[in-house]
Scaffold this motif. Structure first.
Motif, PDB file in Angstrom:
ATOM      1  N   UNK A  50       0.816  -1.211   0.000  1.00 44.58           N
ATOM      2  CA  UNK A  50       0.000   0.000   0.000  1.00 44.58           C
ATOM      3  C   UNK A  50       0.852   1.264   0.000  1.00 44.58           C
ATOM      4  N   UNK A  51       2.034   1.191   0.571  1.00 45.22           N
ATOM      5  CA  UNK A  51       2.939   2.342   0.570  1.00 45.22           C
ATOM      6  C   UNK A  51       4.259   1.884  -0.014  1.00 45.22           C
ATOM      7  N   UNK A  52       4.325   1.906  -1.346  1.00 45.50           N
ATOM      8  CA  UNK A  52       5.446   1.249  -2.026  1.00 45.50           C
ATOM      9  C   UNK A  52       6.476   2.226  -2.594  1.00 45.50           C
ATOM     10  N   UNK A  53       6.396   3.479  -2.212  1.00 48.43           N
ATOM     11  CA  UNK A  53       7.312   4.465  -2.792  1.00 48.43           C
ATOM     12  C   UNK A  53       8.742   4.252  -2.311  1.00 48.43           C
ATOM     13  N   UNK A  54       9.668   4.207  -3.247  1.00 49.84           N
ATOM     14  CA  UNK A  54      11.100   4.215  -2.957  1.00 49.84           C
ATOM     15  C   UNK A  54      11.732   5.372  -3.722  1.00 49.84           C
ATOM     16  N   UNK A  55      12.946   5.741  -3.329  1.00 47.75           N
ATOM     17  CA  UNK A  55      13.511   7.004  -3.820  1.00 47.75           C
ATOM     18  C   UNK A  55      14.936   6.821  -4.318  1.00 47.75           C
ATOM     19  N   UNK A  56      15.353   7.814  -5.096  1.00 52.63           N
ATOM     20  CA  UNK A  56      16.712   7.871  -5.623  1.00 52.63           C
ATOM     21  C   UNK A  56      17.098   9.337  -5.748  1.00 52.63           C
ATOM     22  N   UNK A  57      18.381   9.589  -5.998  1.00 48.71           N
ATOM     23  CA  UNK A  57      18.837  10.955  -6.279  1.00 48.71           C
ATOM     24  C   UNK A  57      18.977  11.131  -7.782  1.00 48.71           C
ATOM     25  N   UNK A  58      18.640  12.336  -8.244  1.00 47.58           N
ATOM     26  CA  UNK A  58      18.665  12.619  -9.681  1.00 47.58           C
ATOM     27  C   UNK A  58      19.213  14.034  -9.900  1.00 47.58           C
ATOM     28  N   UNK A  59      20.093  14.164 -10.875  1.00 49.72           N
ATOM     29  CA  UNK A  59      20.672  15.470 -11.205  1.00 49.72           C
ATOM     30  C   UNK A  59      19.643  16.278 -11.982  1.00 49.72           C
ATOM     31  N   UNK A  60      19.287  17.470 -11.457  1.00 49.48           N
ATOM     32  CA  UNK A  60      18.336  18.368 -12.121  1.00 49.48           C
ATOM     33  C   UNK A  60      18.964  19.745 -12.263  1.00 49.48           C
ATOM     34  N   UNK A 107      18.183  22.266 -10.661  1.00 48.77           N
ATOM     35  CA  UNK A 107      18.318  22.858  -9.322  1.00 48.77           C
ATOM     36  C   UNK A 107      19.415  22.197  -8.497  1.00 48.77           C
ATOM     37  N   UNK A 108      19.947  21.109  -8.980  1.00 47.28           N
ATOM     38  CA  UNK A 108      20.963  20.396  -8.233  1.00 47.28           C
ATOM     39  C   UNK A 108      20.599  18.922  -8.135  1.00 47.28           C
ATOM     40  N   UNK A 109      21.192  18.224  -7.180  1.00 48.36           N
ATOM     41  CA  UNK A 109      20.910  16.802  -6.973  1.00 48.36           C
ATOM     42  C   UNK A 109      19.697  16.691  -6.054  1.00 48.36           C
ATOM     43  N   UNK A 110      18.630  16.149  -6.614  1.00 52.54           N
ATOM     44  CA  UNK A 110      17.353  16.138  -5.916  1.00 52.54           C
ATOM     45  C   UNK A 110      16.949  14.701  -5.583  1.00 52.54           C
ATOM     46  N   UNK A 111      16.241  14.580  -4.461  1.00 54.16           N
ATOM     47  CA  UNK A 111      15.670  13.279  -4.076  1.00 54.16           C
ATOM     48  C   UNK A 111      14.288  13.151  -4.716  1.00 54.16           C
ATOM     49  N   UNK A 112      14.141  12.132  -5.552  1.00 52.73           N
ATOM     50  CA  UNK A 112      12.874  11.919  -6.264  1.00 52.73           C
ATOM     51  C   UNK A 112      12.464  10.454  -6.156  1.00 52.73           C
ATOM     52  N   UNK A 113      11.193  10.197  -6.467  1.00 52.33           N
ATOM     53  CA  UNK A 113      10.728   8.814  -6.522  1.00 52.33           C
ATOM     54  C   UNK A 113      11.389   8.114  -7.700  1.00 52.33           C
ATOM     55  N   UNK A 114      11.730   6.850  -7.496  1.00 49.05           N
ATOM     56  CA  UNK A 114      12.502   6.186  -8.544  1.00 49.05           C
ATOM     57  C   UNK A 114      11.642   5.660  -9.682  1.00 49.05           C
ATOM     58  N   UNK A 115      10.305   5.666  -9.537  1.00 45.30           N
ATOM     59  CA  UNK A 115       9.437   5.291 -10.647  1.00 45.30           C
ATOM     60  C   UNK A 115       9.335   3.807 -10.906  1.00 45.30           C
ATOM     61  N   UNK A 142      12.096  15.674  -2.792  1.00 44.72           N
ATOM     62  CA  UNK A 142      12.488  16.935  -3.439  1.00 44.72           C
ATOM     63  C   UNK A 142      13.565  17.696  -2.672  1.00 44.72           C
ATOM     64  N   UNK A 143      14.152  17.071  -1.626  1.00 53.24           N
ATOM     65  CA  UNK A 143      15.310  17.685  -0.972  1.00 53.24           C
ATOM     66  C   UNK A 143      16.459  17.820  -1.960  1.00 53.24           C
ATOM     67  N   UNK A 144      17.241  18.889  -1.821  1.00 51.48           N
ATOM     68  CA  UNK A 144      18.471  19.079  -2.601  1.00 51.48           C
ATOM     69  C   UNK A 144      19.639  18.656  -1.716  1.00 51.48           C
ATOM     70  N   UNK A 145      20.436  17.714  -2.223  1.00 54.92           N
ATOM     71  CA  UNK A 145      21.584  17.215  -1.465  1.00 54.92           C
ATOM     72  C   UNK A 145      22.869  17.559  -2.201  1.00 54.92           C
TER      73      UNK A 145
END
Length: 288
Positions: free
Chosen positions: A158-168, A170-178, A250-253
Motif C-alpha cells: 500500500x505504501x510502495x514508494x522508494x527514492x533515488x537521487x537525480x541530477x536536475x 536545481x541540483x541533486x534532488x531526491x525523487x521517486x525512482x518510478x 524533493x530535498x536538494x543534497x
C-alpha cells in the motif's frame, strides 16, 4: 488494488455459500455386529452422520441369558431394542424338530462432534454362570486439523514508494525512482485449520514467508478444496522500503546517495492473497 481484494473476498464468500448448499442426504450407514465371530471387543472411528447397528448371532435360549445396553457420551439412551425369535430347522439325522433362538437387534444413532457410542451385550450361561461380554465402541473422528501446505503469496504494497537521487537544473534532488513494486511475490509455508468432514469450505490460516532475505508473517482465512488446495487472503506483516527519516522528497543534497543509504527497511501490515498446495499426498484426494 482495493477493488481486487474485494473481488477475492466476494469469491471466497460465494464458494463458501455454494459448498453449504451442496450437501448430500442423511441416509443411515449400516454397521454390522456379528457375535458369531466371537470377537469380544472392537473399536471404530466414524465421521459425523447417522448410523444403524445390525446385530445378529445364534444363542440357545435354554443355555444363555442375553442382556444389552447402548449409551452415548453425556447421554444414556434406552436399552437397545432386541428380540428373541423362534426358528425351526430340520436335521437330516433326526426327524424331530429342534428349536433354537436367534438374538437380533437394531439401533439407530447419530455420531456428532466428540461423540463416543458404546454397545455392550452380555451372554450369561445359565448352567455355570460363565459370562461373555461383547463391547463395540464407536468414536467420532477428529473433525478439525492443522494442515501444512506450500506455495506462493502476493503482498499488495500500500505504501510502495522508494527514492533515488537525480541530477536536475536545481541540483541533486531526491525523487521517486518510478519503479515501485505493487505486488511482492513471496514463497510461503502455510498452516491451515480445516474441517476434515467438508471437502470444500472456509478455514483459518497462518503462515510464514520463506524468503531467505526477510521474514514475513501471514494470517487470515482460507478457502480449500479437497483438503489439499488452498486459496487464502488476509494480512501480512513484512518488510519493505521507505525514505530515510532524515530526508524528504524533493530535498536538494550535495552529492548522489545510493539507494541502500537513501531507503530504509521497516515492517508494516499489508493485504495479501496466496495459493498453496499440500505436498504430502495427492492434491485431488481428501483425508476421509
Amino acid at each position: 488494488m482495493r477493488t481486487f481484494n474485494l473481488v477475492i473476498l466476494f469469491l471466497l464468500f460465494f464458494f463458501y455459500s455454494f459448498s453449504n448448499t451442496a450437501k448430500g442426504g442423511n441416509e443411515n450407514t449400516i454397521l454390522k455386529v456379528d457375535l458369531s465371530q466371537n470377537v469380544l471387543t472392537e473399536e471404530q472411528t466414524l465421521p459425523k452422520g447417522n448410523y444403524e447397528l445390525k446385530i445378529f448371532s445364534n444363542f440357545n435360549c435354554n443355555e444363555y441369558i442375553i442382556t444389552s445396553s447402548f449409551k452415548i457420551t453425556n447421554q444414556v439412551n434406552e436399552p437397545l431394542d432386541t428380540s428373541l425369535l423362534n426358528q425351526t430347522s430340520n436335521d437330516s439325522k433326526d426327524i424331530s424338530i429342534k428349536k433354537s433362538c436367534i438374538y437380533s437387534g437394531t439401533k439407530k444413532f447419530e455420531i456428532k462432534k466428540r461423540t463416543v457410542a458404546e454397545l455392550v451385550i452380555t451372554a450369561k450361561k445359565i448352567t455355570d454362570g460363565t459370562t461373555k461380554v461383547y463391547t463395540r465402541k464407536y468414536e467420532s473422528i477428529i473433525s478439525n486439523k492443522w494442515i501444512t501446505s506450500i506455495g506462493i503469496s502476493a503482498i499488495s504494497l500500500l505504501n510502495s514508494d522508494t527514492y533515488k537521487t537525480q541530477v536536475t537544473e536545481d541540483g541533486i534532488k531526491i525523487v521517486r525512482d518510478g519503479s515501485q513494486t505493487i505486488l511482492q511475490p513471496i514463497p510461503m509455508l502455510q498452516f491451515s485449520y480445516i474441517n476434515l468432514e467438508k471437502d470444500v469450505c472456509l478455514g483459518y490460516m497462518g503462515g510464514i514467508g520463506i524468503d531467505i532475505d526477510e521474514l514475513s508473517v501471514f494470517a487470515g482465512g482460507t478457502f480449500y478444496v479437497g483438503h489439499n488446495l488452498f486459496l487464502s487472503a488476509g494480512l501480512a506483516f513484512h518488510q519493505q522500503l521507505r525514505l530515510e527519516n532524515q530526508y524528504t522528497e524533493n530535498d536538494i543534497v550535495s552529492a548522489e546517495i545510493s539507494a541502500a543509504d537513501l531507503n530504509e527497511k521497516y515492517y508494516r501490515i499489508n493485504p495479501f492473497v496466496s495459493l498453496t498446495f499440500r505436498m504430502d499426498k495427492n492434491i485431488f484426494k481428501n483425508d476421509n
